[in-house]
Design a protein around this motif. Structure first.
Motif, PDB file in Angstrom:
ATOM      1  N   GLY A 148      -0.446 -36.218   0.136  1.00  0.00           N
ATOM      2  CA  GLY A 148      -1.651 -35.423  -0.069  1.00  0.00           C
ATOM      3  C   GLY A 148      -1.733 -34.193   0.801  1.00  0.00           C
ATOM      4  O   GLY A 148      -2.834 -33.731   1.139  1.00  0.00           O
ATOM      5  N   ASN A 149      -0.580 -33.627   1.152  1.00  0.00           N
ATOM      6  CA  ASN A 149      -0.539 -32.438   1.995  1.00  0.00           C
ATOM      7  C   ASN A 149      -0.288 -31.165   1.190  1.00  0.00           C
ATOM      8  O   ASN A 149       0.318 -31.204   0.121  1.00  0.00           O
ATOM      9  CB  ASN A 149       0.585 -32.572   3.028  1.00  0.00           C
ATOM     10  N   ALA A 150      -0.723 -30.048   1.739  1.00  0.00           N
ATOM     11  CA  ALA A 150      -0.313 -28.739   1.240  1.00  0.00           C
ATOM     12  C   ALA A 150       1.025 -28.378   1.887  1.00  0.00           C
ATOM     13  O   ALA A 150       1.308 -28.793   3.017  1.00  0.00           O
ATOM     14  CB  ALA A 150      -1.357 -27.687   1.570  1.00  0.00           C
ATOM     15  N   VAL A 151       1.847 -27.603   1.186  1.00  0.00           N
ATOM     16  CA  VAL A 151       3.215 -27.349   1.627  1.00  0.00           C
ATOM     17  C   VAL A 151       3.509 -25.855   1.672  1.00  0.00           C
ATOM     18  O   VAL A 151       3.136 -25.113   0.752  1.00  0.00           O
ATOM     19  CB  VAL A 151       4.237 -28.029   0.693  1.00  0.00           C
ATOM     20  N   ILE A 152       4.195 -25.443   2.737  1.00  0.00           N
ATOM     21  CA  ILE A 152       4.831 -24.122   2.791  1.00  0.00           C
ATOM     22  C   ILE A 152       6.325 -24.367   2.886  1.00  0.00           C
ATOM     23  O   ILE A 152       6.803 -25.000   3.824  1.00  0.00           O
ATOM     24  CB  ILE A 152       4.361 -23.300   4.000  1.00  0.00           C
ATOM     25  N   LEU A 153       7.053 -23.879   1.899  1.00  0.00           N
ATOM     26  CA  LEU A 153       8.493 -24.110   1.820  1.00  0.00           C
ATOM     27  C   LEU A 153       9.250 -22.839   2.176  1.00  0.00           C
ATOM     28  O   LEU A 153       9.040 -21.793   1.569  1.00  0.00           O
ATOM     29  CB  LEU A 153       8.872 -24.569   0.406  1.00  0.00           C
ATOM     30  N   LYS A 154      10.144 -22.956   3.164  1.00  0.00           N
ATOM     31  CA  LYS A 154      11.071 -21.878   3.498  1.00  0.00           C
ATOM     32  C   LYS A 154      12.496 -22.388   3.291  1.00  0.00           C
ATOM     33  O   LYS A 154      13.069 -23.052   4.149  1.00  0.00           O
ATOM     34  CB  LYS A 154      10.903 -21.418   4.945  1.00  0.00           C
ATOM     35  N   PRO A 155      13.108 -22.068   2.156  1.00  0.00           N
ATOM     36  CA  PRO A 155      14.493 -22.485   1.932  1.00  0.00           C
ATOM     37  C   PRO A 155      15.461 -21.569   2.675  1.00  0.00           C
ATOM     38  O   PRO A 155      15.078 -20.498   3.163  1.00  0.00           O
ATOM     39  CB  PRO A 155      14.654 -22.334   0.415  1.00  0.00           C
ATOM     40  N   ALA A 156      16.713 -21.987   2.759  1.00  0.00           N
ATOM     41  CA  ALA A 156      17.744 -21.134   3.354  1.00  0.00           C
ATOM     42  C   ALA A 156      17.852 -19.832   2.577  1.00  0.00           C
ATOM     43  O   ALA A 156      17.798 -19.821   1.343  1.00  0.00           O
ATOM     44  CB  ALA A 156      19.084 -21.864   3.356  1.00  0.00           C
ATOM     45  N   SER A 157      18.022 -18.729   3.290  1.00  0.00           N
ATOM     46  CA  SER A 157      18.094 -17.415   2.637  1.00  0.00           C
ATOM     47  C   SER A 157      19.318 -17.283   1.739  1.00  0.00           C
ATOM     48  O   SER A 157      19.323 -16.470   0.815  1.00  0.00           O
ATOM     49  CB  SER A 157      18.105 -16.309   3.692  1.00  0.00           C
ATOM     50  N   SER A 158      20.360 -18.092   1.988  1.00  0.00           N
ATOM     51  CA  SER A 158      21.561 -18.022   1.153  1.00  0.00           C
ATOM     52  C   SER A 158      21.415 -18.806  -0.147  1.00  0.00           C
ATOM     53  O   SER A 158      22.155 -18.568  -1.098  1.00  0.00           O
ATOM     54  CB  SER A 158      22.777 -18.537   1.939  1.00  0.00           C
ATOM     55  N   THR A 159      20.432 -19.744  -0.199  1.00  0.00           N
ATOM     56  CA  THR A 159      20.280 -20.581  -1.396  1.00  0.00           C
ATOM     57  C   THR A 159      18.809 -20.740  -1.787  1.00  0.00           C
ATOM     58  O   THR A 159      18.317 -21.872  -1.923  1.00  0.00           O
ATOM     59  CB  THR A 159      20.910 -21.971  -1.176  1.00  0.00           C
ATOM     60  N   PRO A 160      18.083 -19.645  -2.031  1.00  0.00           N
ATOM     61  CA  PRO A 160      16.657 -19.774  -2.350  1.00  0.00           C
ATOM     62  C   PRO A 160      16.359 -19.966  -3.827  1.00  0.00           C
ATOM     63  O   PRO A 160      15.234 -20.329  -4.187  1.00  0.00           O
ATOM     64  CB  PRO A 160      16.093 -18.434  -1.872  1.00  0.00           C
ATOM     65  N   LEU A 161      17.341 -19.711  -4.694  1.00  0.00           N
ATOM     66  CA  LEU A 161      17.056 -19.688  -6.134  1.00  0.00           C
ATOM     67  C   LEU A 161      16.743 -21.080  -6.673  1.00  0.00           C
ATOM     68  O   LEU A 161      15.922 -21.224  -7.588  1.00  0.00           O
ATOM     69  CB  LEU A 161      18.236 -19.076  -6.893  1.00  0.00           C
ATOM     70  N   THR A 162      17.380 -22.098  -6.100  1.00  0.00           N
ATOM     71  CA  THR A 162      17.076 -23.467  -6.523  1.00  0.00           C
ATOM     72  C   THR A 162      15.626 -23.803  -6.208  1.00  0.00           C
ATOM     73  O   THR A 162      14.947 -24.489  -6.988  1.00  0.00           O
ATOM     74  CB  THR A 162      18.017 -24.461  -5.824  1.00  0.00           C
ATOM     75  N   SER A 163      15.125 -23.319  -5.071  1.00  0.00           N
ATOM     76  CA  SER A 163      13.728 -23.579  -4.704  1.00  0.00           C
ATOM     77  C   SER A 163      12.756 -22.861  -5.633  1.00  0.00           C
ATOM     78  O   SER A 163      11.673 -23.382  -5.923  1.00  0.00           O
ATOM     79  CB  SER A 163      13.474 -23.162  -3.255  1.00  0.00           C
ATOM     80  N   VAL A 164      13.124 -21.672  -6.089  1.00  0.00           N
ATOM     81  CA  VAL A 164      12.281 -20.981  -7.070  1.00  0.00           C
ATOM     82  C   VAL A 164      12.147 -21.839  -8.324  1.00  0.00           C
ATOM     83  O   VAL A 164      11.043 -22.034  -8.854  1.00  0.00           O
ATOM     84  CB  VAL A 164      12.869 -19.599  -7.423  1.00  0.00           C
ATOM     85  N   LYS A 165      13.272 -22.362  -8.795  1.00  0.00           N
ATOM     86  CA  LYS A 165      13.245 -23.224  -9.974  1.00  0.00           C
ATOM     87  C   LYS A 165      12.389 -24.462  -9.723  1.00  0.00           C
ATOM     88  O   LYS A 165      11.597 -24.878 -10.584  1.00  0.00           O
ATOM     89  CB  LYS A 165      14.677 -23.624 -10.350  1.00  0.00           C
TER      90      LYS A 165
END
Length: 472
Positions: free
Chosen positions: A167-184
């Protein structure tokens, strides 16, 4: 161009970075980069969303996570292609990661529905007569998730899934070399019914975006997977907020004199070289009983020579590129230093750009960098030992303690290793690289603090509240 997701909207920040294929450095896509101000907006948005996320019922949270699992399963081939493109992971292993993530979100959904508390027997104390009570888990609030490049979907899921389940809110910072998977993944979370306020996606350097998250008083917890140096820096800057760290290892396998060598060899090849050794629990050290050394060594070296090496888009590839040329050059320099110190290259050792050949070293010594530090490369060192106690002592002579493996057919030897190895997980008759996503996962010493696996991560991402009702 991909945008960031801040305060319920896809945002063009006006500044981008290129995401390139590690294999040939060709462009995959561009993505927006967050400034300090953009990151602060995301933090403020997550802080405001705490009430929205906290008020989701267990059924709603479980359904959202089940929906995400189904959507990942629907799009798993597209996701695997994204992972292979931006991370350089062999396509077969990228598909495997997508499949594991489906399970991972299902496990998180299950835990969301069973999250509760426990009765407290107050009357076990002389002063607790006629008192009734319990404790219950409540969301910690805002979780800042900082994730690595090597599993750009499943290691994100290990943080985002439990955070939502709790039940938490999330701020996600993915690795700068692999951010596209996180966008998906964010797109699928929104499609699955997650309140848009519940997730924020920011991309940028650790010194800008990461520091803003770590130092913010509005974030209640940071969960980080990455290098020990960065992890220790986070710990020093985070203040009173909760921090969990998964920082890697120089994982070891023991091949005891009674081991089934034919069974152990293929597992050690996969454990040492899958994803080019860029796995926190990749085998880096193999200790082999002196009576079985030549047998294991010859079979292992032959198997490494026969392993598929090259284009990650080939379904046969075991060892593809490392994430960038600097990392490949670093690993190559460690190999050269070991050779200069007397080590021998049994196979591999060469490099072209990001492609480091799968390498096996022998005649290494315990003081060499290839033994003492985390290689995070397709590099395995093999060594002899005389007694099991000696092998355990050598495994434990490490600043890390994530997982270890032992191959033996003697149950007493197995339990000796289980009790004496200073690690967070002991894999008997399997590689230390073995992991299923519902198990508790984490290490000792410089391997980190806290545990992952949905059930255990949720415990980290909640606060206990004790309730006592006086019936006197």
């Amino acid at each position: 161009m991909k945008k960031l997701f801040i305060d319920g909207k896809w945002v063009d920040t006006g500044k981008t970075l290129d995401v390139n294929r590690p294999y040939d450095n060709s462009l995959v896509d561009t993505i927006c980069v967050a400034s300090v101000e953009d990151t602060e907006k995301a933090i403020q948005a997550a802080f405001k969303a705490k009430a929205i996320m906290k008020n989701l019922t267990a059924a709603e949270r479980g359904q959202i996570l089940d929906n995400v699992a189904a959507l990942i399963d629907r799009d798993k081939e597209e996701i695997a292609q994204i992972i292979t493109a931006e991370a350089g992971k062999g396509l077969l292993f990228s598909r495997g990661e997508a499949g594991r993530t489906v399970e991972n979100f299902k496990f998180a959904a299950d835990e969301a529905r069973r999250l509760g508390g426990e009765l407290i027997p107050f009357d076990a104390s002389a002063s607790g007569a006629n008192r009734f009570g319990y404790y219950k888990h409540y969301p910690i609030g805002v979780v800042g998730a900082i994730t690595p490049f090597n599993f750009p979907l499943n290691l994100v899921a290990h943080k985002v899934g439990p955070a939502i389940a709790a039940g938490n809110a999330v701020i996600l910072k993915p690795a700068s070399s692999t951010p596209l998977t996180s966008v998906k993944l964010v797109e699928l979370l929104l499609e699955a019914g997650l309140p848009p306020e519940g997730i924020n996606l920011v991309v940028g350097s650790g010194s800008v975006v990461g520091n803003a998250m770590v130092e913010s008083e509005l974030i209640n917890m940071i969960t980080f997977t990455g290098s020990p140096g960065v992890g220790l820096g986070i710990k020093s800057k985070a203040g009173i907020k909760k921090v969990t760290l998964e920082l890697g290892s120089n994982s070891a396998a023991i091949i005891h004199e009674d081991a089934d060598i034919k069974y152990a060899v293929p597992k050690c090849v996969i454990g040492g070289f899958a994803n080019s050794g860029q796995v926190c629990i990749s085998i880096q050290r193999i200790y082999i009983h002196e009576s079985r050394y030549d047998e294991f060594r010859n079979m292992f070296v032959d198997a490494v020579k026969a392993s598929a090496y090259g284009d990650p888009e080939s379904e046969k590839t075991l060892v593809g590129p490392m994430i960038d040329e600097n990392e490949a050059a670093r690993a190559e320099s460690w190999i050269k230093a070991a050779v200069a110190g007397g080590a021998k290259v049994a196979v591999g050792g060469g490099r072209k750009g990001t492609m480091l050949e799968p390498t096996v070293l022998e005649d290494v010594t315990e003081d060499m960098t290839v033994i003492r530090e985390e290689a995070f490369a397709p590099l395995v060192c093999i060594m002899k030992y005389k007694t099991l106690d000696e092998a355990i002592e050598k495994v434990n002579d490490s600043q890390f303690g994530l997982q270890a493996g032992i191959f033996t057919n003697d149950i007493k030897n197995a339990f000796t290793a289980i009790d004496e190895l200073e690690v967070g997980g002991v894999m008997v008759n399997d590689m230390p690289t073995f992991r299923v996503d519902q198990m508790p996962y984490g290490g000792l010493k410089l391997s980190g603090t806290g545990r992952e696996g949905p059930k255990f991560a949720i415990e980290e991402m909640t606060e206990l509240k004790t309730v006592m009702i006086n019936l006197n």
